[in-house]
Motif scaffolding. Structure first.
Motif, PDB file in Angstrom:
ATOM      1  N   GLU A 293     -28.752   1.297   7.399  1.00 34.09           N
ATOM      2  CA  GLU A 293     -28.632   2.485   6.570  1.00 34.09           C
ATOM      3  C   GLU A 293     -27.663   3.476   7.215  1.00 34.09           C
ATOM      4  O   GLU A 293     -27.787   3.815   8.387  1.00 34.09           O
ATOM      5  CB  GLU A 293     -30.009   3.140   6.392  1.00 34.09           C
ATOM      6  N   GLY A 294     -26.676   3.928   6.446  1.00 36.25           N
ATOM      7  CA  GLY A 294     -25.727   4.926   6.927  1.00 36.25           C
ATOM      8  C   GLY A 294     -24.593   4.375   7.766  1.00 36.25           C
ATOM      9  O   GLY A 294     -23.717   5.132   8.191  1.00 36.25           O
ATOM     10  N   GLU A 295     -24.582   3.068   8.033  1.00 37.37           N
ATOM     11  CA  GLU A 295     -23.519   2.460   8.817  1.00 37.37           C
ATOM     12  C   GLU A 295     -22.410   1.959   7.892  1.00 37.37           C
ATOM     13  O   GLU A 295     -22.678   1.612   6.741  1.00 37.37           O
ATOM     14  CB  GLU A 295     -24.061   1.299   9.652  1.00 37.37           C
ATOM     15  N   PRO A 296     -21.166   1.920   8.376  1.00 42.04           N
ATOM     16  CA  PRO A 296     -20.083   1.420   7.532  1.00 42.04           C
ATOM     17  C   PRO A 296     -20.323  -0.024   7.135  1.00 42.04           C
ATOM     18  O   PRO A 296     -20.869  -0.818   7.911  1.00 42.04           O
ATOM     19  CB  PRO A 296     -18.835   1.561   8.420  1.00 42.04           C
ATOM     20  N   ALA A 297     -19.936  -0.376   5.921  1.00 40.11           N
ATOM     21  CA  ALA A 297     -20.189  -1.722   5.423  1.00 40.11           C
ATOM     22  C   ALA A 297     -19.093  -2.148   4.465  1.00 40.11           C
ATOM     23  O   ALA A 297     -18.537  -1.327   3.729  1.00 40.11           O
ATOM     24  CB  ALA A 297     -21.555  -1.792   4.740  1.00 40.11           C
ATOM     25  N   TRP A 298     -18.787  -3.427   4.511  1.00 45.54           N
ATOM     26  CA  TRP A 298     -17.846  -4.050   3.590  1.00 45.54           C
ATOM     27  C   TRP A 298     -18.547  -5.232   2.931  1.00 45.54           C
ATOM     28  O   TRP A 298     -19.453  -5.831   3.508  1.00 45.54           O
ATOM     29  CB  TRP A 298     -16.612  -4.543   4.342  1.00 45.54           C
ATOM     30  N   GLU A 299     -18.102  -5.579   1.732  1.00 43.39           N
ATOM     31  CA  GLU A 299     -18.688  -6.727   1.044  1.00 43.39           C
ATOM     32  C   GLU A 299     -18.203  -8.025   1.677  1.00 43.39           C
ATOM     33  O   GLU A 299     -17.068  -8.105   2.155  1.00 43.39           O
ATOM     34  CB  GLU A 299     -18.324  -6.702  -0.442  1.00 43.39           C
ATOM     35  N   SER A 300     -19.067  -9.023   1.688  1.00 40.27           N
ATOM     36  CA  SER A 300     -18.727 -10.321   2.242  1.00 40.27           C
ATOM     37  C   SER A 300     -19.550 -11.387   1.546  1.00 40.27           C
ATOM     38  O   SER A 300     -20.504 -11.053   0.811  1.00 40.27           O
ATOM     39  CB  SER A 300     -19.031 -10.352   3.751  1.00 40.27           C
ATOM     40  N   PRO A 301     -19.257 -12.664   1.766  1.00 43.80           N
ATOM     41  CA  PRO A 301     -20.095 -13.718   1.171  1.00 43.80           C
ATOM     42  C   PRO A 301     -21.523 -13.699   1.667  1.00 43.80           C
ATOM     43  O   PRO A 301     -22.395 -14.348   1.069  1.00 43.80           O
ATOM     44  CB  PRO A 301     -19.384 -15.013   1.618  1.00 43.80           C
TER      45      PRO A 301
ATOM     46  N   GLY B  82     -23.247 -10.772   2.295  1.00 45.60           N
ATOM     47  CA  GLY B  82     -23.820  -9.471   2.027  1.00 45.60           C
ATOM     48  C   GLY B  82     -23.041  -8.374   2.724  1.00 45.60           C
ATOM     49  O   GLY B  82     -22.102  -8.634   3.495  1.00 45.60           O
ATOM     50  N   PRO B  83     -23.395  -7.106   2.480  1.00 45.41           N
ATOM     51  CA  PRO B  83     -22.659  -5.990   3.086  1.00 45.41           C
ATOM     52  C   PRO B  83     -22.853  -5.953   4.602  1.00 45.41           C
ATOM     53  O   PRO B  83     -23.951  -6.160   5.113  1.00 45.41           O
ATOM     54  CB  PRO B  83     -23.272  -4.762   2.413  1.00 45.41           C
ATOM     55  N   GLY B  84     -21.776  -5.704   5.297  1.00 50.78           N
ATOM     56  CA  GLY B  84     -21.849  -5.659   6.756  1.00 50.78           C
ATOM     57  C   GLY B  84     -20.507  -5.294   7.351  1.00 50.78           C
ATOM     58  O   GLY B  84     -19.626  -4.754   6.664  1.00 50.78           O
ATOM     59  N   ARG B  85     -20.345  -5.615   8.630  1.00 49.79           N
ATOM     60  CA  ARG B  85     -19.105  -5.271   9.333  1.00 49.79           C
ATOM     61  C   ARG B  85     -18.835  -6.334  10.411  1.00 49.79           C
ATOM     62  O   ARG B  85     -19.741  -7.073  10.806  1.00 49.79           O
ATOM     63  CB  ARG B  85     -19.198  -3.889   9.957  1.00 49.79           C
ATOM     64  N   PRO B  86     -17.605  -6.406  10.888  1.00 49.53           N
ATOM     65  CA  PRO B  86     -17.258  -7.428  11.879  1.00 49.53           C
ATOM     66  C   PRO B  86     -17.918  -7.181  13.228  1.00 49.53           C
ATOM     67  O   PRO B  86     -18.214  -6.046  13.604  1.00 49.53           O
ATOM     68  CB  PRO B  86     -15.734  -7.302  12.009  1.00 49.53           C
ATOM     69  N   GLY B  87     -18.112  -8.283  13.971  1.00 52.75           N
ATOM     70  CA  GLY B  87     -18.475  -8.186  15.374  1.00 52.75           C
ATOM     71  C   GLY B  87     -17.233  -7.882  16.201  1.00 52.75           C
ATOM     72  O   GLY B  87     -16.097  -8.009  15.718  1.00 52.75           O
ATOM     73  N   TRP B  88     -17.442  -7.533  17.461  1.00 50.81           N
ATOM     74  CA  TRP B  88     -16.346  -7.081  18.321  1.00 50.81           C
ATOM     75  C   TRP B  88     -15.338  -8.187  18.625  1.00 50.81           C
ATOM     76  O   TRP B  88     -14.132  -8.043  18.377  1.00 50.81           O
ATOM     77  CB  TRP B  88     -16.953  -6.515  19.610  1.00 50.81           C
ATOM     78  N   HIS B  89     -15.794  -9.303  19.158  1.00 48.88           N
ATOM     79  CA  HIS B  89     -14.871 -10.321  19.655  1.00 48.88           C
ATOM     80  C   HIS B  89     -14.015 -10.922  18.540  1.00 48.88           C
ATOM     81  O   HIS B  89     -12.824 -11.181  18.735  1.00 48.88           O
ATOM     82  CB  HIS B  89     -15.643 -11.431  20.369  1.00 48.88           C
ATOM     83  N   VAL B  90     -14.604 -11.114  17.379  1.00 43.68           N
ATOM     84  CA  VAL B  90     -13.868 -11.736  16.284  1.00 43.68           C
ATOM     85  C   VAL B  90     -12.814 -10.793  15.713  1.00 43.68           C
ATOM     86  O   VAL B  90     -11.823 -11.248  15.120  1.00 43.68           O
ATOM     87  CB  VAL B  90     -14.835 -12.220  15.184  1.00 43.68           C
ATOM     88  N   GLU B  91     -12.982  -9.499  15.888  1.00 43.27           N
ATOM     89  CA  GLU B  91     -11.951  -8.562  15.422  1.00 43.27           C
ATOM     90  C   GLU B  91     -10.620  -8.850  16.112  1.00 43.27           C
ATOM     91  O   GLU B  91      -9.567  -8.964  15.463  1.00 43.27           O
ATOM     92  CB  GLU B  91     -12.388  -7.114  15.705  1.00 43.27           C
ATOM     93  N   CYS B  92     -10.654  -8.957  17.451  1.00 41.91           N
ATOM     94  CA  CYS B  92      -9.417  -9.243  18.182  1.00 41.91           C
ATOM     95  C   CYS B  92      -8.886 -10.631  17.848  1.00 41.91           C
ATOM     96  O   CYS B  92      -7.675 -10.830  17.728  1.00 41.91           O
ATOM     97  CB  CYS B  92      -9.641  -9.107  19.690  1.00 41.91           C
ATOM     98  N   ALA B  93      -9.788 -11.600  17.701  1.00 41.47           N
ATOM     99  CA  ALA B  93      -9.364 -12.950  17.341  1.00 41.47           C
ATOM    100  C   ALA B  93      -8.607 -12.945  16.020  1.00 41.47           C
ATOM    101  O   ALA B  93      -7.555 -13.597  15.880  1.00 41.47           O
ATOM    102  CB  ALA B  93     -10.577 -13.869  17.263  1.00 41.47           C
ATOM    103  N   ALA B  94      -9.117 -12.207  15.049  1.00 42.50           N
ATOM    104  CA  ALA B  94      -8.481 -12.152  13.728  1.00 42.50           C
ATOM    105  C   ALA B  94      -7.149 -11.419  13.777  1.00 42.50           C
ATOM    106  O   ALA B  94      -6.157 -11.869  13.182  1.00 42.50           O
ATOM    107  CB  ALA B  94      -9.426 -11.476  12.732  1.00 42.50           C
ATOM    108  N   MET B  95      -7.104 -10.297  14.479  1.00 45.94           N
ATOM    109  CA  MET B  95      -5.853  -9.531  14.529  1.00 45.94           C
ATOM    110  C   MET B  95      -4.771 -10.283  15.291  1.00 45.94           C
ATOM    111  O   MET B  95      -3.597 -10.302  14.887  1.00 45.94           O
ATOM    112  CB  MET B  95      -6.116  -8.154  15.146  1.00 45.94           C
ATOM    113  N   ALA B  96      -5.136 -10.919  16.397  1.00 46.99           N
ATOM    114  CA  ALA B  96      -4.153 -11.645  17.199  1.00 46.99           C
ATOM    115  C   ALA B  96      -3.555 -12.807  16.418  1.00 46.99           C
ATOM    116  O   ALA B  96      -2.327 -12.981  16.381  1.00 46.99           O
ATOM    117  CB  ALA B  96      -4.786 -12.145  18.492  1.00 46.99           C
ATOM    118  N   THR B  97      -4.395 -13.610  15.792  1.00 44.73           N
ATOM    119  CA  THR B  97      -3.887 -14.789  15.091  1.00 44.73           C
ATOM    120  C   THR B  97      -3.151 -14.414  13.813  1.00 44.73           C
ATOM    121  O   THR B  97      -2.170 -15.067  13.439  1.00 44.73           O
ATOM    122  CB  THR B  97      -5.033 -15.765  14.768  1.00 44.73           C
ATOM    123  N   THR B  98      -3.586 -13.366  13.136  1.00 47.60           N
ATOM    124  CA  THR B  98      -2.912 -12.945  11.909  1.00 47.60           C
ATOM    125  C   THR B  98      -1.493 -12.457  12.202  1.00 47.60           C
ATOM    126  O   THR B  98      -0.552 -12.774  11.466  1.00 47.60           O
ATOM    127  CB  THR B  98      -3.708 -11.831  11.208  1.00 47.60           C
TER     128      THR B  98
END
Length: 365
Positions: free
Chosen positions: A182-190, A192-208
């Motif tokens: 409740e009250g935390e930032p959230a985005w839609e996903s397959p 349900g609503p949520g947000r990325p974990g820390w390590h995968v954020e860098c993995a996604a940005m680096a490879t993209t």
């Protein structure tokens, strides 16, 4: 000439792709931050000097539990705090003569890429869904990092691993996608609503932005485990391409009074405060005049010595002439695992063109 970083030389390159873990914008910019980014800047400048095109990605981790907590404590929004702190950070980097990166992605803009990478890991059986979250199967990743289970678990817990999360199959598993409260930032996903974990954020940005395999991955030594270990494992599991990074640059930790410079220890030393009384070149020199992987204890009194050495270097640049052999020797020192102390010794002894070359490459003029 090839640059040696660590135990082996980088392959002959026309373009070097460098990813450096950037800031979580809630306590910027302290001397520990500065040390990492000044060293990456020095690496980039050395590569550019020998004719290699450099692409640097330096991210902003603006979706993070620590940032959310800091914003709540300060009575502001996470977006406002991230924006204010990022502005301060970029101003500090400009004053320290750190070149702007080729790309400066923010996590909030790469949520779709995180979802794509998470689905790839699920498809390959390297992740599982539980309670609206998705977790990466870490396996014995801590063993590959040379840590015992107990030591690794302590480090992982202290660095946001949520080892007591009941939705996990194993305490070492890492959130790729976490359901938001409740009250935390959230985005839609397959899932349900949520947000990325820390390590995968860098993995996604680096490879993209840089592709499935990069040349250098940089960051503070404290990020080697768990952050870089998990990021590396996630990318290789999702893509099947190895190595993810040909070389790792873990810059030595900065301490003060024997404790790591960090908000948690209450010993932060801010760049903007240091630059009120000292030239930015002196702070750069203090950071660079040592092996890049060595930890060191910050003492404000050492800046006087850095300023004196800087004056000597400037005086050496005004000497006429200078031999080609000295210039070559200084450049070879910088290419040899970024041996700045040896390059500075040559510059000070020989003066002239060697001093001018070293001072220019290291942005000390």
């Amino acid at each position: 000439m090839l640059l040696r970083l660590g135990s082996s030389p980088l392959p002959a390159l026309r373009r070097a792709r460098i990813y450096v873990c950037g800031i979580t914008p809630y306590d910027t910019t302290h001397i520990g931050h500065a040390a990492t980014f000044v060293w990456v800047d020095a690496l980039s400048r050395v590569l550019e000097h020998v004719g290699i095109e450099v692409q640097v990605v330096r991210n902003i981790t603006d979706i993070d539990d620590e940032l959310l907590r800091a914003a709540s404590e300060q009575g502001t929004t996470w977006q406002a705090l991230a924006t204010q702190q990022t502005f301060q950070f970029e101003d500090d980097m400009r004053k320290l003569r750190v070149q702007r990166p080729t790309f400066e992605p923010a996590s909030r803009d790469y949520v779709t890429d995180v979802i794509f990478l998470t689905r790839a890991l699920l498809d390959r059986g390297a992740a599982y869904e539980s309670g609206g979250s998705v977790y990466f199967r870490a396996g014995d990743l801590h063993t590959a990092s040379g840590l015992s289970r107990d030591d690794a678990l302590g480090i992982y817990d202290a660095r946001g691993g949520r080892v007591d999360d009941p939705a996990k199959d194993d305490p070492f598993d890492a959130a790729l996608w976490q359901a938001s409260g409740e009250g935390e930032p959230a985005w839609e996903s397959p899932w349900g609503p949520g947000r990325p974990g820390w390590h995968v954020e860098c993995a996604a940005m680096a490879t993209t932005l840089l592709g499935l395999s990069i040349d250098v991955h940089a960051g503070g030594a404290d990020l080697a485990y768990p952050h870089h270990a998990y990021e590396n494992a996630m990318v290789e599991a999702a893509t099947g391409v190895a190595p993810f990074s040909r070389s790792w640059m873990h810059v030595g930790t900065v301490t003060k009074g024997g404790e790591k410079v960090a908000k948690s220890t209450g010993n932060l030393v801010f760049v903007m405060d240091l630059l009120q009384d000292h030239a930015p070149q002196a702070l750069r020199l203090l950071i660079l005049d040592r092996p890049w992987r060595d930890s060191w204890d910050f003492d404000a009194s050492a800046l006087a010595g850095a300023e004196a050495k800087l004056e000597s270097l400037w005086a050496a640049t005004s000497r006429p002439g200078g031999s080609d052999a000295a210039v070559t020797a200084a450049c070879e020192a910088l290419l040899d695992d970024l041996d700045v102390p040896r390059a500075l010794d040559i510059a000070l002894d020989e003066g002239g063109e060697a001093a001018r070359t070293v001072a220019k490459i290291l942005a000390l003029l």
